[in-house]
Design a protein around this motif. Sequence first.
Motif, PDB file in Angstrom:
ATOM      1  N   HIS A   1     -22.628 -24.481 -22.806  1.00  0.00           N
ATOM      2  CA  HIS A   1     -21.829 -23.263 -22.882  1.00  0.00           C
ATOM      3  C   HIS A   1     -20.549 -23.523 -21.971  1.00  0.00           C
TER       4      HIS A   1
ATOM      5  N   SER B   1     -14.573 -19.685 -26.481  1.00  0.00           N
ATOM      6  CA  SER B   1     -15.762 -20.050 -25.456  1.00  0.00           C
ATOM      7  C   SER B   1     -17.035 -20.106 -26.271  1.00  0.00           C
ATOM      8  N   VAL B   2     -17.667 -21.130 -25.644  1.00  0.00           N
ATOM      9  CA  VAL B   2     -19.028 -21.207 -26.420  1.00  0.00           C
ATOM     10  C   VAL B   2     -20.040 -20.807 -25.475  1.00  0.00           C
ATOM     11  N   VAL B   3     -20.827 -19.810 -25.997  1.00  0.00           N
ATOM     12  CA  VAL B   3     -21.932 -19.011 -25.466  1.00  0.00           C
ATOM     13  C   VAL B   3     -23.427 -19.307 -25.634  1.00  0.00           C
ATOM     14  N   PRO B   4     -24.224 -19.259 -24.776  1.00  0.00           N
ATOM     15  CA  PRO B   4     -25.507 -19.523 -25.020  1.00  0.00           C
ATOM     16  C   PRO B   4     -26.276 -18.599 -26.127  1.00  0.00           C
TER      17      PRO B   4
END
Lengths: 445, 774
Positions: free
Chosen positions: A370, A394-397
């Motif tokens: 993330h 954004s890359v989120v969990p």
Amino acid sequence: MQPRLLSWLGIALTLLVAPAWAKSSTGDKVLIVTDAKLEMSDYSQFWDGLRSRGYELTFRKTSEDEPATSAFDVPSFSHIILLAPSAKTYPQDLSPQSLVHLLSDRTQPTNILFVLQPSTPSVPLRDLAREFGISFPPPATPLIDYFSAVSPANATSLLLSPPLSQHTAGFESGKILYHGISHLRSSNPLLVNFLNAPPTSYAADPLEPADAVVEAAASGGEGLWAGGRMGLVTGFEVLLGGGRAMWVGSLDLFADAATSIDGEATANNAYALALAAWTFQETSVLRIDAVEHRRISESAPREQYRIKDEIIYRIHVSKFDPTTGEWVPTSEIEDMQLEFTMLDPHIRTALKPASEEGWYEAQFMAPDRHGVFKFIVDWRRKGYTALHSSTTVSVVPFRHNEYPRFLSSAWPYYLGALSTSAAFVLFCALWLLGGDEEAKKKKTQ
Amino acid sequence: MTVLKLPTFSPSTLTNAASLLRILALAAIAGAAISSRLFAVVNFESIIHEFDPWFNYRATRVLASQGFTEFWNWFDPTAWYPLGRVVGGTIYPGLMATSGVIYNILHALHLPVDIRNVCVLLAPGFSGLTAWATYMLTKELKDESAGLLAAIFIGIAPGYISRSVAGSYDNEAIAIFLLMITFYIWIRALKDGSVLYGTLAAVFYYYMVAAWGGYAFITNMIPLHAFVLLLMGRFSHRLYSAYSAWYAVGTLASMQVPFVGFQPVQTSEHMAALGVFGLLQLIAFVEIVRSYVASKQFQVMLRWFLVASGIAGGLAIVGLTITKTIAPWTGRFYSLWDTGYAKKYIPIIASVSEHQPTAWPAFFMDLHMLIFLFPAGVILCFKELREEHVFVIIYAVMASYFAGVMVRLMLTLTPVVCMAAAIALSSLLDTYLSVEEPARPDSNGVDETSAPGADVPAEVTVSKKKKKDVAAAAAAAAAHSAATTATKAKTKPSATYGIFGLDTRLVVIVNAIFMLVMFVLHCTWVTSSAYSSPSVVLASRRPDGSQNIIDDFREAYYWLRQNTPQDAVVMSWWDYGYQIAGMADRPTLVDNNTWNNTHIATVGKAMSSSEEVSYPILRKHDVDYILIIFGGLIGYSGDDINKFLWMVRIAQGVWPDEIKEPNYFTPRGEYKVDDQASEAMKNSLMYKMSYYRFNELFSGSPAFDRVRNQQLPREGPKLDYIEEAFTSENWIVRIYEVKKEDPLGRDLKTANAFDGGKKRKPSKPTSRRRALTA
């Protein structure tokens, strides 16, 4: 009747204009700055060529202050041709600093065509050229080549055949007459080689014997300005949204007198116009129209993706078509890459042309990491407009409810919990039953 | 025999009056505790203080506006750019959840209170509850009168106020209340052997775990208490049921906090609790077996079994630690035992001022006379030594040690000091306020003969005896409470020791009252002068005595907010990360949640390297602005140049080859910014940014740094890769913009020289003589 006539006239005019070369992608106002010494009519074929392609030409001497290159920090012209000005000092708005400023204006860059004096470029231009990574040989040393000279008596007038390239569209073939100087290019990656000096050429004072040049070079003085790596015509693509510059070492390239030699036509005019077309952003001009990204299963873009999402990234690229003056979608780029970057590229993949014209797409799985990522397309090829696009997402969990609920590896724990619960129930039952008996015993006692 | 004749009342009137007085006193104490924390609001404004509270406030706003599940899953892309921060899994959400609940309740009641005011006033509100919890706990130790004293002490003791003034919206604001209430309920559970209370203690323990990282203190205090009780041979089924209930429920509950996760079963800090739990099971098992088996040999065998399994259990824990199944002790733990450890191995911890060892005057500053009464109270605990007293003694010892190691842990010491001091002072007052007089020893001086004499007043009549009880009770109630004194009087009607006469009583009591008054004055003074500064806004005095507010921080943060694009990344030292995020609403590289040492070291490297080295780092991290704090103009000593060595040290920890601390000192080992400053210092980005154009303020005469008290070089630094964007009124905050790459592909130094009118040296073709001659 009147409006109808006008509309017919309009159609006729467009039909007349359309097949001709159209305007540049950035604008059609050209300022030509030159010295009082030069007679503009000597270059009329070049001017006519430009005019026929729709440019408005404005002439100005270096001694004059008007018209200014910019008013209130807004550029007044789209293109400038500095036609071999030999003045020692230039007006404020033509100083090296202001020229660089004009070139690198991000919103409205001005393209500049530098044409140098035959043997000695003026001092401001020499200084300015260095900023581009171009250096000139010592003063009064024109390019000499006995092998491609027009005549052995005149070794500074050379007949060269420029390489064919798509950046010089409009110049099909032929020899050009070159009379001027060479220059040295630095390793600056923004420089575009258009024309190199012949391998057998060198820069020297034509009155001096050639041996003196070699000796001077050997003793470490000025260096040896010779060989095929010297440049004659060099373009410069200013970084990220800036304009284009072109350095041409020969004023005669543009002259009417050079269009024919001994009655034989040369390709000078076509080549000069082709160089101007590249400089004025007619040819090899690309732009990014749109960028799209989305999950493979959705249609709308997201501001944030989850790790391991399947993502599609699409980018639309158009090329300027100078014949129609329109931006046309192009799928001819084959080596474009997409980087999905957080500090370092986590994914680098090819952007393949999609079925629709102009679209390139890549599909990939988001990394298992993330953070704030950027889709970066950074395509730089010599001669072409650099394509740069950066989109931040954004890359989120996983969310708390997106984890798998039941894990096979957790069966021992499930069994443990179940067996403990069962044992507890059993214990309670036994306890309650047993308690009754004790009470009975007590009662009986 | 009594010194004073007191008016008599019926016992029910007295108990009623006493309990009413107690309630009133507690209410008054809560009022005092809350109002003394409002200095910050009165002197400045209702504003969030310092650094961490800004993050808590920001998180609370997210919680209040988006609800709990969104908050739980909140990924903050603006923190730790570009790594981002999974906020839900990296915080103790108790504080935000508490404010969120209060906010929602108020809004449900149609009281439209701003979330900021809830946050600002949360700490004072909870301090009232802390006073109550301390009262309850001290009551268990001695009696109500001691409880009330402890409540007022904790209410205004600066050691606790320092962390709980209005606006100090930090985890400690609610954590101290939770600490005290958990301890109180633990003591109750232990006294009653109650599983219900044990479970309740676990519930509050869970709340504590959700609220503050300091929960580990409870995690180790309660097992330690249980263990000491075991060693003292005080195993009981009460202990067994209370501890088992607390541990089982508490551990399971604490694992529900995402940030804690599996730590309670995997890290060394939690192993003591598990070990004691296992030990208790073994002992309980042995006890049961013993009650059924008579044989002596069998008992010996059992004892060996106990010892062996204890050792086996211990070895198992050690083995698991070695195999890394259980996480080894963290650096933070080691730094508690070796105060030099952090400085050597984890500079990032040592760089925080509140992690420094406590200076001795701080104890007096924070606790005033309580620090002298504290040992007396602990000794009094030894005299009774019930289970709860053992607890207080352990607590006192541990907290004293930790408070000595770290300034910050003064906070955990304060409650036990208040309790112990209250016990001591209340014993003193009990003795001296009692109207009882001891029997005068006979001229013989023999105890036996004195006994009949002492019996005389008790003999008089039954009614008189009652009256005496009543009188004693009234006297006690005047100051504190009735019950215990009365019982004491009952059980010891013939005290052989005591105080004679009114004069001695008066001397001591007046003295005690004088000390109490001084204590209140001291607390008020310390609170108003030292602990009520928001540190976001600074106050100074003008020569004429009027207050001068220095508001540079907010000025600069609002400049960022108004003048930069929303996604402009701001680099600063980590101290200011939360404030930038909270006030300027811009992404930051590092902030006060110092979880990634490498990222902080990267910022440290960028700050301490020369421009050419820093620029690629800045560009790689998409930095648009750099914010620094500079106090040289007005003498603000907490500025970045003073913190600079920590940046160097932390960067050195990661890049020992590139950044070397000694390079930043003069050859004589001095830290200088003047002419003698080292080259590395003068070329560092931080130095250049701090003193850029500083000379111009002094119009020709050499510039003078009022923090370092040094004269600066006559020629100020020059910047090529960044340019000044903003400087606040008093120059405290300076913001620089990072230039973009040069459009012509030059390095920015060359480009800058060109813009300044300098000419570049011409280049020549490299000689290829050999190729030519061949």
